[in-house]
Structure formats: C-alpha cells, structure tokens
Design an enzyme around this catalytic site. Structure first.
Site, mmCIF file in Angstrom:
data_model
loop_
_atom_site.group_PDB
_atom_site.id
_atom_site.type_symbol
_atom_site.label_atom_id
_atom_site.label_comp_id
_atom_site.label_asym_id
_atom_site.label_seq_id
_atom_site.Cartn_x
_atom_site.Cartn_y
_atom_site.Cartn_z
ATOM 1 C CD1 TRP A 65 119.852 -75.648 -38.733
ATOM 2 C CD2 TRP A 65 120.228 -75.382 -36.536
ATOM 3 N NE1 TRP A 65 118.843 -74.869 -38.208
ATOM 4 C CE2 TRP A 65 119.040 -74.697 -36.874
ATOM 5 C CE3 TRP A 65 120.667 -75.353 -35.204
ATOM 6 C CZ2 TRP A 65 118.282 -73.987 -35.934
ATOM 7 C CZ3 TRP A 65 119.901 -74.651 -34.267
ATOM 8 C CH2 TRP A 65 118.728 -73.984 -34.632
ATOM 9 C CG ASP A 81 120.494 -82.133 -37.015
ATOM 10 O OD1 ASP A 81 119.314 -82.476 -37.184
ATOM 11 O OD2 ASP A 81 120.831 -81.028 -36.535
ATOM 12 C CE LYS A 98 113.220 -76.882 -37.166
ATOM 13 N NZ LYS A 98 114.555 -77.261 -36.911
HETATM 14 C C1 LIG Z 1 115.670 -76.688 -35.919
HETATM 15 C C2 LIG Z 1 116.932 -77.445 -35.999
HETATM 16 C C3 LIG Z 1 117.698 -77.731 -34.857
HETATM 17 C C4 LIG Z 1 117.332 -77.223 -33.477
HETATM 18 O O1 LIG Z 1 116.181 -77.832 -33.015
HETATM 19 P P1 LIG Z 1 115.641 -77.569 -31.537
HETATM 20 O O2 LIG Z 1 114.476 -78.501 -31.464
HETATM 21 O O3 LIG Z 1 115.252 -76.131 -31.440
HETATM 22 O O4 LIG Z 1 116.703 -77.925 -30.571
HETATM 23 C C5 LIG Z 1 118.846 -78.484 -35.013
HETATM 24 N N1 LIG Z 1 119.229 -78.933 -36.219
HETATM 25 C C6 LIG Z 1 118.518 -78.668 -37.343
HETATM 26 C C7 LIG Z 1 119.006 -79.182 -38.656
HETATM 27 C C8 LIG Z 1 117.350 -77.921 -37.264
HETATM 28 O O5 LIG Z 1 116.641 -77.663 -38.380
#
Ligand SMILES: *Cc1c(COP(=O)(O)O)cnc(C)c1O
Length: 359
Positions: free
Chosen positions: A101, A171, A195
């Site tokens: 990511w 993030d 998540k």
């Molecule tokens: C799932 C995830 C993303 C992507 O999320 P989307 O909602 O599909 O854009 C980005 N960063 C991390 C750390 C993730 O776990």
C-alpha cells in the site's frame, strides 16, 4: 449462524452493531423511515454526523486544532488528494516504502511531484520496517507519507516517526482505532472505512488546521480538503448510511472500554495466533518479530499444495476468507476490532487439527 470472517476488507463488523442496524433499519427512532431515506441536510442526519464526529474525537482524543472530514472516496483517492492539497507550491515530498500500500501511494504521488523514497524495505522482501536512523529525509519536503500498517504484508509500525517540522501524513486504514494514537504527532491521518470503521464507501481524514489551504488549481472540487472542511463534509450528498453505521461502531468501541481496551484485546488475540504459528514448522510467517501486525497476519503452509484443502476445510468450520492477497499468496488472518477472541481460538484449534492430520 454468523461465521468468523477473517477478510482484510470489507471486513467483519461487530454483530451487536449489525443487530442494531437491523432493528432500526425500517423505522429509525419512530420517524417511520430508514436513515438511508433521510435528507442529509435535515436536523436528524446533521445530528448523526455531529454525534459520529464527537464520538470519534472522544475515542482518539483529537486536539481542537484538528478537523475531521468524512470523505466518499476510498483510501486510494488520498494518494492523489494529498499531493494536490499539501504540496502548496513545493516540488518534493518524502515517502517511506514498507509494502504494497505504501508503494501504491508512491506511484500515485509521482504524478504530482518529485518523490523521494526516504527509506525502503524492498530489498528486504518487505519483511522488516527500516529503522528511522537509516531514513534519508529531505528537510524541504512538503510532507512525509507512510503507511503505519501494511495490510497485505503484515507489518505494523509500533513507533511513530519523527519528521521535525515536516508534516507527517499517515495511511492508518487497516489499524485505525485498534489502539490509542497521539494525533498531535501527525499533520494528517487518513483511513478507509471497510477495515476497522464500518461498511465500504467512506474514508476519514483528520487534518491539522495549518495544513488547510485551497488545493492546487485544477483539483476537482470534491477533492479539496479545505473546501470539504468549510462545508462540514457536505459539498455534496455524503454516504449517509455508512456514516451512520460508522457512528454505531464508534459507540460500540466506547462501550467496550475505548481504545485502551481495544488494544489489550487486539494484543491478546494476535499474541495467541503468533504463538500458534511460532510453535509449528508446518506454518511459517516471514515478518520480523518486532514489526508484526496485530491486525493482519499473513502466513504460509509449508506445503502450498495443501492451500486449497486448508481453505476448504476452514470454510466447513465457519472460518471464512482466509485466502492471502494475490500478490503474496498463502493465507492471511485479519483480526480487526470486531473479531472476538473466540474466532481466533477457533482458528488456532482448526490449524492445530489440520496440522495433526497433514503434518
Ligand atoms: C485497503 C487499503 C487501501 C485501499 O483502500 P480503498 O478503500 O480500496 O481505496 C489503502 N491503504 C491501506 C493501508 C489499505 O489497507
């Protein structure tokens, strides 16, 4: 019956919250309609939004100089929104590469600025987090971006980088609200909902006031953090149902005892699962011990020819969605806040039994 769902996302939600949604779905507070059918500008939804934000602020102890934005975009959209909003005329930004990511953020960041990869664990096969003493930070960077929990690779920062006066942007998608976090250490925090927050369709931004300026010329108006803050996250129709459910999750976390209680539970669950993995050479994990994630635990069977059998039998035991991400293969157990200890114990019992029969 409800199975135990180990999906990385969209992920398991607290059963209590789903029951509450079910009970209130058709007739919310005696109004004779569903939250989904309420005007987003009416007093009822305004109250839901305000309560969600207030509960989030309470949980994370968000200082008053930070704003919260409820965004419709997924976490991925912020890889564009961050440079568009935070470069503010600067040409360079620092990125830390620790897995899938954070790399995706780097690729997207390159469309807008000169990306300096200040540290990377690529040559280490993404198995350990580079020590801060080895980072080559640029004092003129507009910001430093990193991903504090690599959902696919299973690495988690158990420390917060020190970037001096350069704003730290993180993030936190896959471990947001899994433990207390000192928000004041960050310029901006973002996280996708599906998540650890609620259903898909929402992401949250927590951003310090002094970083809010109109975005770069040409930025789509919905992607301008400054404009979203001025409009209280309502430049257009927000994802009202998702915001409502996220708010119910925040209330559920408070009832569990808040983020300290979540952290204790999450630690107990992940330690139990790692102990089971460490006891056996039938299963293996590759992440360096001190960088292991408490949320996402990838592991491999010694014999990958047994993968499909493992997954099929796990399903028969109501242990669902354990397949690892396609880029790393193997298995992955995501054990977010809503996964009870009983789910982890059921998984461990199944793994031990499977090993007995096939080891
Ligand atoms: C799932 C995830 C993303 C992507 O999320 P989307 O909602 O599909 O854009 C980005 N960063 C991390 C750390 C993730 O776990």
């Amino acid at each position: 019956m409800r199975a135990f769902n180990f999906s990385a996302g969209p992920a398991t939600l607290p059963t209590e919250v789903l029951e509450q949604v079910q009970a209130e779905l058709l007739d919310w507070r005696g109004l004779g309609l569903s939250v989904m059918e309420l005007s987003h500008r009416g007093p009822e939804f305004m109250e839901i939004l305000a309560r969600s934000e207030a509960d989030l602020r309470d949980l994370l102890n968000i200082p008053s100089e930070y704003r919260v934005i409820f965004c419709q975009e997924g976490a991925s959209a912020h890889w564009d929104m961050i440079p568009l909003n935070l470069l503010q005329g600067k040409k360079r930004a620092d990125y830390i590469e620790t897995g899938y990511w954070s790399y995706r953020a780097i690729e997207e960041g390159r469309r807008y600025c000169q990306v300096n990869i200040a540290a990377s664990n690529r040559s280490d096969q993404f198995c350990a987090i580079p020590l801060q003493q080895d980072w080559r930070l640029d004092p003129d960077a507009a910001y430093v971006h990193y991903c504090s929990n690599e959902t696919i690779d299973g690495l988690e920062f158990h420390w917060i980088p020190d970037t001096g006066s350069v704003p730290l942007v993180v993030d936190m998608s896959s471990h947001f609200l899994s433990r207390p976090v000192p928000i004041q250490r960050f310029g901006m925090v973002y996280a996708g909902a599906q998540k650890n927050i609620g259903p898909a369709g929402l992401s949250l931004v927590i951003i310090r006031d002094d970083l809010l300026h109109p975005a770069a010329p040409g930025t789509p108006f919905l992607m301008d953090y400054h404009a979203q803050v001025l409009a209280n996250s309502m430049l257009n129709t927000p994802p009202t149902f998702t915001i409502w459910v996220a708010g119910l999750v925040f209330q559920w976390i408070k009832r569990q005892g808040g983020l300290e209680a979540m952290e204790a539970r999450n630690r107990e669950k992940s330690e139990a699962l790692y102990a089971a993995l460490d006891r056996s050479d039938f299963y293996r994990t590759t992440v360096k011990r001190i960088d292991r994630s408490h949320m996402n635990i990838p592991f491999h069977l010694r014999d990958p020819a047994l993968d499909e059998k493992f997954l099929k039998e796990a399903e028969q035991h109501h242990l669902l969605q354990l397949r690892g991400h396609r880029v790393v293969g193997g298995m992955r157990a995501s054990i977010y806040n809503a996964m009870p200890m009983a789910g982890v114990q059921a998984l461990i019992a199944f793994m031990n039994d499977f090993e007995q029969r096939h080891g």
